[in-house]
Design an enzyme around this catalytic site. Sequence first.
Site, PDB file in Angstrom:
ATOM      1  N   LYS A   1       1.778  -3.459   8.670  1.00 51.72           N
ATOM      2  CA  LYS A   1       2.995  -2.654   8.553  1.00 51.72           C
ATOM      3  C   LYS A   1       4.190  -3.497   8.943  1.00 51.72           C
ATOM      4  CE  LYS A   1       4.478   1.181  11.020  1.00 51.72           C
ATOM      5  NZ  LYS A   1       4.177   2.521  11.550  1.00 51.72           N
TER       6      LYS A   1
ATOM      7  N   LEU B   1       0.840  -1.204   0.000  1.00 43.82           N
ATOM      8  CA  LEU B   1       0.000   0.000   0.000  1.00 43.82           C
ATOM      9  C   LEU B   1       0.870   1.248   0.000  1.00 43.82           C
ATOM     10  CD1 LEU B   1      -2.656  -0.992   2.651  1.00 43.82           C
ATOM     11  CD2 LEU B   1      -3.053  -0.726   0.209  1.00 43.82           C
ATOM     12  N   GLY B   2       1.986   1.140   0.685  1.00 39.20           N
ATOM     13  CA  GLY B   2       2.846   2.313   0.738  1.00 39.20           C
ATOM     14  C   GLY B   2       4.127   1.991   1.455  1.00 39.20           C
ATOM     15  N   GLN B   3       5.126   2.837   1.224  1.00 41.36           N
ATOM     16  CA  GLN B   3       6.407   2.628   1.875  1.00 41.36           C
ATOM     17  C   GLN B   3       6.809   3.910   2.570  1.00 41.36           C
ATOM     18  OE1 GLN B   3       8.310   0.706  -1.344  1.00 41.36           O
ATOM     19  NE2 GLN B   3       9.343  -0.757   0.002  1.00 41.36           N
TER      20      GLN B   3
ATOM     21  N   ASP C   1       4.782  13.481  15.228  1.00 35.03           N
ATOM     22  CA  ASP C   1       5.088  13.418  13.786  1.00 35.03           C
ATOM     23  C   ASP C   1       3.833  13.666  12.972  1.00 35.03           C
ATOM     24  OD1 ASP C   1       6.710  13.235  11.604  1.00 35.03           O
ATOM     25  OD2 ASP C   1       6.785  11.030  11.586  1.00 35.03           O
TER      26      ASP C   1
ATOM     27  N   THR D   1       7.142  -0.891   5.331  1.00 33.31           N
ATOM     28  CA  THR D   1       6.262  -1.083   4.192  1.00 33.31           C
ATOM     29  C   THR D   1       4.902  -1.531   4.712  1.00 33.31           C
ATOM     30  OG1 THR D   1       8.208  -1.883   3.058  1.00 33.31           O
ATOM     31  CG2 THR D   1       6.111  -2.215   1.945  1.00 33.31           C
ATOM     32  N   VAL D   2       3.858  -1.016   4.061  1.00 37.47           N
ATOM     33  CA  VAL D   2       2.515  -1.376   4.492  1.00 37.47           C
ATOM     34  C   VAL D   2       1.864  -2.226   3.410  1.00 37.47           C
ATOM     35  CG1 VAL D   2       0.274  -0.528   5.273  1.00 37.47           C
ATOM     36  CG2 VAL D   2       2.352   0.737   5.830  1.00 37.47           C
TER      37      VAL D   2
ATOM     38  N   GLY E   1       9.266   5.780   6.024  1.00 37.38           N
ATOM     39  CA  GLY E   1      10.513   5.707   6.770  1.00 37.38           C
ATOM     40  C   GLY E   1      10.530   4.545   7.741  1.00 37.38           C
ATOM     41  N   GLN E   2       9.364   4.154   8.196  1.00 41.83           N
ATOM     42  CA  GLN E   2       9.323   3.121   9.220  1.00 41.83           C
ATOM     43  C   GLN E   2       9.131   1.725   8.668  1.00 41.83           C
ATOM     44  OE1 GLN E   2       6.443   4.373  12.134  1.00 41.83           O
ATOM     45  NE2 GLN E   2       8.174   4.696  13.505  1.00 41.83           N
TER      46      GLN E   2
END
Length: 719
Positions: free
Chosen positions: A417, A395-397, A514, A402-403, A399-400
């Site tokens: 995640k 779904l997305g990448q 954040d 990959t989802v 800094g913490q």
Amino acid sequence: MAVRFVSSFTFLLLLTIRLAFSASIAKSKCPDLCGNVSIPYSFGIGADCFLNPWFEVSCNETSSPPIISLTSINMEVLDFRLDRYEYVRVKSPIISKNCSDRETSRGVNITGSPFFFSGSMNKFIAAGCNNKAFMTGTEPTIVGCESACIDNRLFGPNNTCNGETCCETVIPSRLRVFNARFESKESQSEGCKLAFLVEEKWFDVNITDKSSALQNMDYVPALLDWGIPDEALGLPKKRGREYYCTGYYSMHLEPYYLNSSRCYCQYGYEGNAYLLNGCQDIDECQDDPQKRCGDATCVNIPGHYQCERRKTWVIILGISLGFGVLCLAIGGWWLYKYLKKRRNIKLREKFFKRNGGLLLQQQVSSSEGSIDKTKIFTSKELDKATDNFNKNRVLGQGGQGTVYKGMLVDGRIVAVKKSIVVDAEKVEEFINEVVILSQINHRNVVKLLGCCLETAVPLLVYEFIPNGTLFQYLHDQSEEFPLSWETRLRIAKEIAEALSYLHSAASIPIYHRDIKSSNILLDEKYRAKVSDFGTSRSISIDQTHLTTHVHGTFGYLDPEYFQSSQFTEKSDVYSFGVVLVELLTSEKPISFERAEEGRSLATHSILSMEENQLFDIVDARVTKQTKDGEVVMVATLAYRCLSLSGRKRPTMKEAAMELERILSLQKDSNVQHDQEEIDCVKIDVTYPWDGASTSTGSVCDSGNAFSRESEPLISSKTK
Ligand SMILES: *[C@@H]1O[C@H](CO)[C@@H](O)[C@H](O)[C@H]1NC(C)=O
Ligand SMILES: *[C@@H]1O[C@H](CO)[C@@H](O)[C@H](O)[C@H]1NC(C)=O
Ligand SMILES: *[C@@H]1O[C@H](CO)[C@@H](O)[C@H](O)[C@H]1NC(C)=O
Ligand SMILES: *[C@@H]1O[C@H](CO)[C@@H](O)[C@H](O)[C@H]1NC(C)=O
Ligand SMILES: *[C@@H]1O[C@H](CO)[C@@H](O)[C@H](O)[C@H]1NC(C)=O
Ligand SMILES: *[C@@H]1O[C@H](CO)[C@@H](O)[C@H](O)[C@H]1NC(C)=O
Ligand SMILES: *[C@@H]1O[C@H](CO)[C@@H](O)[C@H](O)[C@H]1NC(C)=O
């Protein structure tokens, strides 16, 4: 196995053959018995059943026991033996003199026949008081013996023939004529005298009381030997594989006699050598293989047998080896499985520890069960849910990590995640997020469903928020579905409410630390969901700030926090301010398209506002959809949030209330088309770039609201 089977099959075959042949030692279709005496070929009863007329046998079964005769020599036969020690046992006459109870028998003359008395198996016996007896027909050799006299008996008390009453002597070889004559030793020698040729063994062994035994006997057994005339022998004389023949050459003693032979089965064969295929292999292993070969395997071969110790050894070794290898393989396999399982468990335990499982447990125990609802997923469950973390599911990448999008067994869609790097600090962040999220239950905060600590990298499972991040929506906005002003306003309000809740309403104050548009997720109804609590901190109520390493995202970072390293709730407010400006302008927080001093959206917007150029930066789509007053109010709020001095920023609660108010105005205005009069909003701003200087601004409906002249207004309310 196969070898054994074949050999046993061969054995069966041999056995059958042997049975078939040993059934008869006579020629086929010929009688092989007379009474219970077997008649072996070359002897035979009836025409074509004997080898040669010499060997014709007659069987008179009318008398009992039946009378068996060798017709060619006219001698009665007791039995035949036809093997390596072949003989014909015949009735040998007893020659007598002056015996009251018996008449003397005729002598034997079988001259010209192939038969003769066996010299080695028979002996000459003379019995009687003062006897002197001689064999006739052996001239010039004189064969005879003489005995003394004890008690006028035939045989002495010890039944021996040592010269007392009885004497014995060997006979010449190939004897064909037998008769005896008696000579009186002295005038007084009277009484019964006997002389006969007898089978030595029978006489010595079988007859114990010789006197009484011989008293009633008309004959004694004697053994005949013979050679088969060569012309009669229908077999090749040479040595065969299964039999051999040896010659009985005519000697000078009997010059008239024809050349003859005797045939025998080879050693290791048995049967009748004169019959076609009469000799059959003996299966030596049949009778007593243990004795022959001991522990080794006895293997019969034609004429002999082999003790296949090595083979047995090899077979046993092979079998044990095979078994051993099998056991080893199975054992090894189990061991491998076991070790692998153990290693996996160990690994999972290790990961669990490394991933902060213990920390989490500690947190769980210290947070009074509020984490109970957070499920600990197994790695298997999540592998299945995410199709083994398929690339297509990303779904997305960030800094913490990959989802991935995933689906649980119960059908729930989730976002998983997966952290990228696992170091101690990240683990702490990770556990932090778990702990914080599990304490929060707010409709605008993304819900944590659980986590998995067994994998190399820790996994977090969230509710799936389908519409991506606010950042994506604002900056990659498609023309088809632009965010309406009302939606923007609502999203801002929702973020503010979520943060307000985090700061004050939650049981322990939590600073998100954040806040940025890419951490705001949008659900199917474009409701905001604050996410990514990896760097968040909960603090005890009496604490007002956290002293930490500066943490956050460039462009959203509170300059005061940046300078002092002290994170307060107002730092979150500053970041929120930036998001608010993003919502107004659809601009990115950092953009290199802008002039250098305006690279930061926060600075850019503040400068623009102070220079009365607010509407230059506000998104055109926004201005089209709303009254300027609302934009100004939001901009004013953002301006306050972006104040360089944390103290001068509103709290999140105040911001949320303000946005609520603006939203209700907006709704009213949509209904009534009645624009509320908005006066000036005066704000005190301290800029990071000129440290000490304090600017004062005001926001007005018209004119420059953000000038640096006015005195600071504490309240955001106008009028
Ligand atoms: C058989 O033996 C009986 C008596 O022992 C005798 O009477 C008969 O003649 C014999 N037959 C032959 C064919 O020799
Ligand atoms: C052979 O036959 C005789 C009588 O004919 C009998 O007495 C004897 O027992 C038999 N022997 C065997 C071994 O059958
Ligand atoms: C034995 O018989 C043969 C003929 O077959 C004869 O020549 C010989 O003289 C006989 N011997 C005796 C001792 O009767
Ligand atoms: C019979 O034999 C035994 C020994 O075997 C011997 O002592 C004895 O004197 C013998 N008797 C006669 C009468 O020769
Ligand atoms: C036969 O024996 C008797 C005594 O038993 C004797 O009187 C007679 O003379 C003997 N006969 C001859 C021919 O020796
Ligand atoms: C002598 O006796 C043995 C056993 O006691 C027996 O097998 C054999 O046939 C006998 N011999 C004769 C010629 O009867
Ligand atoms: C018997 O055999 C010997 C040796 O083979 C041979 O010299 C002799 O002529 C033969 N005698 C007869 C009568 O065939």
